[in-house]
Write an enzyme that holds these catalytic residues in place. Structure first.
Site, PDB file in Angstrom:
ATOM      1  N   LYS A   1       0.907  -1.098  -0.015  1.00 41.38           N
ATOM      2  CA  LYS A   1      -0.076   0.085  -0.102  1.00 41.38           C
ATOM      3  C   LYS A   1       0.989   1.294   0.028  1.00 41.38           C
ATOM      4  O   LYS A   1       1.720   1.398   0.852  1.00 41.38           O
ATOM      5  CB  LYS A   1      -0.865   0.100   1.142  1.00 41.38           C
ATOM      6  CG  LYS A   1      -1.812  -1.050   1.065  1.00 41.38           C
ATOM      7  CD  LYS A   1      -2.991  -0.948   0.293  1.00 41.38           C
ATOM      8  CE  LYS A   1      -4.085  -1.742  -0.105  1.00 41.38           C
ATOM      9  NZ  LYS A   1      -4.873  -1.807  -1.256  1.00 41.38           N
TER      10      LYS A   1
ATOM     11  N   LYS B   1     -14.005  -5.981  -9.027  1.00 44.34           N
ATOM     12  CA  LYS B   1     -14.852  -6.006  -7.543  1.00 44.34           C
ATOM     13  C   LYS B   1     -16.287  -6.399  -7.668  1.00 44.34           C
ATOM     14  O   LYS B   1     -16.918  -5.506  -8.238  1.00 44.34           O
ATOM     15  CB  LYS B   1     -14.561  -4.818  -6.509  1.00 44.34           C
ATOM     16  CG  LYS B   1     -13.137  -4.564  -6.499  1.00 44.34           C
ATOM     17  CD  LYS B   1     -12.513  -5.314  -5.539  1.00 44.34           C
ATOM     18  CE  LYS B   1     -11.071  -5.015  -5.427  1.00 44.34           C
ATOM     19  NZ  LYS B   1     -10.553  -4.063  -4.667  1.00 44.34           N
TER      20      LYS B   1
END
Length: 368
Positions: free
Chosen positions: A165, A265
């Site tokens: 991240k 997603k």
């Protein structure tokens, strides 16, 4: 076959490893999951699940999903869940937009349809290409030392793929990536995911300073235009995630050559139906594909596994095992994880056995 009963549950699923941290202070302590059960007039039940990652990741939140399911559900009693196109059309007619609200309902209809046909969901989605999908794990945002330690633990578990991240302070993130890259074995697949946290200027700064490290750049900026401007000067592969919200967006990404791959997603797109549609199109367009979701436990992970394994292996990037993220259980069995790979349980539909006692009392219960 007709839908005779609809139940819906809301379940908090705390994370095993504590808060999930992204750049700019964004974090979540748990998935706030919505679970839907559709039961037919011949007694077959299908299950679906969606869970937003906090309120900062997608245009979705659990309270909105709960309210929306209450609005949509009465319009579905008496419908044939196997008529999936008409089923989804009905949802879109009575409730405009908000695809995340419809995701768990659509997933439950697919599970019910496959169970009634006595075939695994992966068969209905095109058939399994292989038995296991490669998994990755996430190195959440923190100090360079903490992220390096986190990556070391992941490698010790046998994983070969990580997502790092980034997307905050550029110079700090350069240090974070260097710290992680310095402790993982050569050949480790690294994705740098900014979660649309940067301007093109910042993304170029990061890319230029990290040229010596081998990684895939994931969603550095918000818009397709901004990501495309970064890609023109990039010497690394790029994957887009948050940009893929619709069929039209996928077509634009391909037409402009804005990415080498996409992450789909399920909840963002509105369920298994639309995810399969975009997955198949992305494969035909030559894009690499990851199928996952915004969150959930065994039910949602099973759907991700079936969609992943029915993606041609030469186009499949990787998958993620969300049920291992949380401290609670929803089923007596789960998608099997062996080392750094995940398969699908054996049996019809999603092939997991949800235990109602584990998910609490329904906030909605309707009967025809």
């Amino acid at each position: 076959m007709k839908i005779k009963e609809i139940k819906a549950y809301r379940m908090l699923q705390p994370f095993v490893d504590g808060p999930y941290k992204m750049s700019k202070g964004r974090h979540a302590d748990a998935f706030d999951s919505i679970i839907v059960a559709l039961t037919s007039d011949d007694g077959v039940t299908g299950w679906g699940e969606m869970a937003p990652l906090g309120t900062f990741y997608s245009a979705a939140f659990a309270a909105g999903a709960e309210a929306g399911v209450k609005e949509i559900a009465p319009h579905l009693l008496g419908l044939d869940p196997r008529a999936l196109t008409q089923f989804n059309r009905r949802m879109d007619i009575v409730f405009k937009g908000h695809p995340y609200i419809k995701s768990a309902i659509d997933m439950a209809a697919w599970d019910l349809t496959a169970r009634a046909a006595d075939v695994p969901l992966v068969t209905m989605l095109g058939g399994s290409d292989g038995d296991m999908a490669e998994l990755y794990k996430v190195v959440t945002h923190g100090t360079p030392d903490s992220m390096a330690a986190h990556a070391t633990r992941i490698m010790a578990e046998g994983y070969k793929r990580i997502q790092v991240k980034v997307g905050g302070d550029v110079h700090g993130d350069i240090e974070r990536l260097a710290a992680v890259a310095g402790v993982v074995p050569k050949g480790t697949v690294i994705f740098c995911d900014a979660n649309a946290g940067w301007t093109p200027f910042q993304a170029r700064q990061f890319a230029d300073a990290s040229r010596a490290i081998d990684y895939v750049f994931e969603q550095p900026c918000v818009t397709i235009d901004d990501n495309m401007s970064v890609r023109r000067s990039l010497d690394k592969p790029m994957v887009l995630d948050e940009s893929v919200e619709t069929l039209e967006a996928l077509l634009e990404i391909h037409r402009r050559g804005a990415a080498d791959g996409v992450t789909l997603k399920i909840a963002r797109l509105g369920g298994v139906s639309k995810t399969r549609q975009l997955r198949d199109l992305a494969v035909d367009l030559g894009l690499l594909v990851t199928v996952e979701d915004t969150g959930g436990a065994e039910i949602d992970t099973a759907a991700m596994a079936h969609l992943s394994l029915s993606t041609p292996v030469e186009r499949r990037l990787h998958a993620i095992a969300f049920h291992e993220w949380v401290t609670v259980r929803t089923a007596s069995n789960m998608p099997p994880v062996v080392g750094s790979q995940m398969g699908v349980p054996k049996g019809p539909g999603l092939a997991i056995d949800v235990v109602p006692d584990l998910i609490g009392k329904p906030f909605l219960q309707l009967k025809a």
